[in-house]
Design a protein around this motif. Structure first.
Motif, mmCIF file in Angstrom:
data_model
loop_
_atom_site.group_PDB
_atom_site.id
_atom_site.type_symbol
_atom_site.label_atom_id
_atom_site.label_comp_id
_atom_site.label_asym_id
_atom_site.label_seq_id
_atom_site.Cartn_x
_atom_site.Cartn_y
_atom_site.Cartn_z
ATOM 1 N N ILE A 102 0.858 -1.184 0.000
ATOM 2 C CA ILE A 102 0.000 0.000 0.000
ATOM 3 C C ILE A 102 0.892 1.231 0.000
ATOM 4 C CG2 ILE A 102 -1.781 1.272 1.252
ATOM 5 C CD1 ILE A 102 -2.632 -1.433 2.457
ATOM 6 N N ILE A 103 0.752 2.082 -1.023
ATOM 7 C CA ILE A 103 1.597 3.262 -1.181
ATOM 8 C C ILE A 103 0.712 4.514 -1.127
ATOM 9 C CG2 ILE A 103 3.342 4.384 -2.628
ATOM 10 C CD1 ILE A 103 3.667 1.725 -4.100
ATOM 11 N N SER A 104 1.194 5.552 -0.466
ATOM 12 C CA SER A 104 0.471 6.827 -0.452
ATOM 13 C C SER A 104 1.473 7.979 -0.517
ATOM 14 C CB SER A 104 -0.390 6.956 0.809
ATOM 15 O OG SER A 104 0.418 6.972 1.970
ATOM 16 N N CYS A 105 1.076 9.058 -1.196
ATOM 17 C CA CYS A 105 1.895 10.266 -1.281
ATOM 18 C C CYS A 105 1.025 11.469 -0.916
ATOM 19 C CB CYS A 105 2.475 10.448 -2.686
ATOM 20 S SG CYS A 105 3.762 9.241 -3.120
ATOM 21 N N ARG A 106 1.639 12.450 -0.271
ATOM 22 C CA ARG A 106 0.904 13.635 0.175
ATOM 23 C C ARG A 106 1.810 14.845 0.095
ATOM 24 N NH1 ARG A 106 0.018 15.467 6.395
ATOM 25 N NH2 ARG A 106 -1.021 17.443 5.973
ATOM 26 N N VAL A 107 1.215 15.992 -0.234
ATOM 27 C CA VAL A 107 1.941 17.258 -0.183
ATOM 28 C C VAL A 107 1.097 18.238 0.623
ATOM 29 C CG1 VAL A 107 0.964 18.103 -2.375
ATOM 30 C CG2 VAL A 107 3.150 18.992 -1.550
ATOM 31 N N VAL A 108 1.707 18.950 1.588
ATOM 32 C CA VAL A 108 0.954 19.850 2.464
ATOM 33 C C VAL A 108 0.741 21.209 1.824
ATOM 34 C CG1 VAL A 108 1.734 18.678 4.550
ATOM 35 C CG2 VAL A 108 3.053 20.618 3.658
ATOM 36 N N CYS A 109 1.505 21.519 0.773
ATOM 37 C CA CYS A 109 1.370 22.766 0.022
ATOM 38 C C CYS A 109 2.028 22.540 -1.331
ATOM 39 C CB CYS A 109 2.026 23.920 0.778
ATOM 40 S SG CYS A 109 1.902 25.507 -0.074
#
Length: 364
Positions: A117-124
């Motif tokens: 399970i892979i996830s990517c996130r950017v806060v801005c």
């Protein structure tokens, strides 16, 4: 050792034969690591010469003599019919109980890697992209991960960016990813252990993975003159994009189950007024990209209002202890109640009503 590629569910490979990970030689005695899939059968064979096979082969686990109750002993082979975690340990085969040790075998039960399970996130949009991964099921084996990032295009310097490993199971992509592109970025992670490997690829576009941090300094202030509630907050410190945020404010009474929600979409508006007559309320605020891209942030810490001083209001008082009176209303005038040809209501009851009336007049 066979290497499994692609998306693999460990249940599809439970019949996988044992896998030898490494072979060592210490003081003339062979030592090797052996992996076996849980719930399968495994044969541990002693590495013997033709001459040594003429002697009785004895098996021990962690220096404890093994018998047929522990597994099947035949022709120098120790067989385990249903491997479990309890079978982990160092097995030795030797010539007789006190004879020379012929080999050390460390058996490690587990599972090959399953679903990743892979996830990517950017806060801005101007911040680095944070990616993480995990296996859906525990393998009970040491597992290594290889990460490959394939950008939509090269950076301005012509170099191919990579997802730099930060901590275990996480990596960071320097943000040179353009907005509103049609072709997604690709992040591929491959997990490997002694029983096989599996891979998964995440495709993402920058605006789809934005999730702002939580709004800061949320304060709820009650105006006790009109009972209006004013909520103020500050944007996340990590948000410095030219695209502004919208805010979701939710509130409820202290012991209420359901929340009420309002959305504040005006640029740079960092407050909201709630009109209600309840003095004790709790409030939370979340943030989201104004274009509704990506995800909403997590909710802020709860802000609780303080109760206003009580303001007295006319009270309805029920009286049921006196005969002839079922209810007493402050706005009504008390008259003596007499029955024709009989005496008035008892003086005790009249006294009670008079005192009650006097108290209400004083309250008013």
């Amino acid at each position: 050792m066979e290497v499994l590629r692609g998306m693999v569910d460990y249940r599809d490979v439970l019949r996988l034969f044992i896998s030898v990970a490494a072979i060592f030689n210490t003081n003339g005695v062979t030592s090797r690591l052996l992996f076996a899939a849980i719930n399968t059968s495994v044969n541990i064979t002693c590495n013997t010469t033709q001459h040594e096979k003429q002697f009785q082969i004895v098996w021990k686990k962690n220096e404890t003599l093994l018998t047929t109750a522990d597994g099947v002993l035949q022709d120098g082979t120790f067989s385990i019919k249903n491997v479990s975690l309890s079978h982990h340990g160092t097995y030795t085969c030797q010539m007789g109980r006190e004879g020379r040790v012929l080999e050390f075998i460390t058996l490690t039960p587990g599972y090959p890697p399953g679903k990743l399970i892979i996830s990517c996130r950017v806060v801005c949009f101007s911040k680095p992209v944070q990616c993480s991964w995990r296996l859906a099921e525990e393998t009970f084996l040491t597992t290594t991960y290889n990460v490959t990032y394939t950008p939509n295009k090269k950076t301005q310097g012509g170099e191919l960016p990579v997802c730099r490993r930060t901590i275990d199971m996480m990596c960071e992509i320097p943000n040179s990813i353009p907005l509103f592109q049609q072709i997604p970025e690709r992040l591929t992670v491959t997990a490997s252990n002694g029983l096989g490997s599996s891979s998964n690829t995440l495709l993402f576009i920058l605006e789809d993975i934005v999730k702002p941090d939580i709004p800061e300094e949320v304060v709820a202030t009650r105006n006790c003159d009109n009972f209006n509630l004013r909520v103020t907050w500050k944007p996340p410190a990590t948000w410095n994009s030219t695209i502004f945020l919208k805010y979701i404010v939710r509130f409820k009474m202290l012991n209420q189950l359901d929340w009420n929600e309002v959305t504040v979409v005006q640029e740079n508006q960092l407050n909201h007024k709630i009109s209600n007559e309840f003095s004790e309320m709790i409030v939370q605020v979340a943030a989201q990209d104004a274009n509704e891209d990506g995800e909403m942030s997590s909710w802020s810490m709860v802000a609780k209002t303080t109760a206003c001083p009580h303001k007295g209001k006319p009270t309805v008082i029920s009286v049921s202890s006196c005969s002839g009176f079922s209810q007493f209303h402050p706005k009504k005038t008390i008259h003596s109640v007499q029955s024709k040809g009989s005496q008035s209501v008892t003086s005790l009851c009249a006294l009670k009503l008079a005192l009650l009336n006097l108290g209400i007049l004083l309250l008013a």
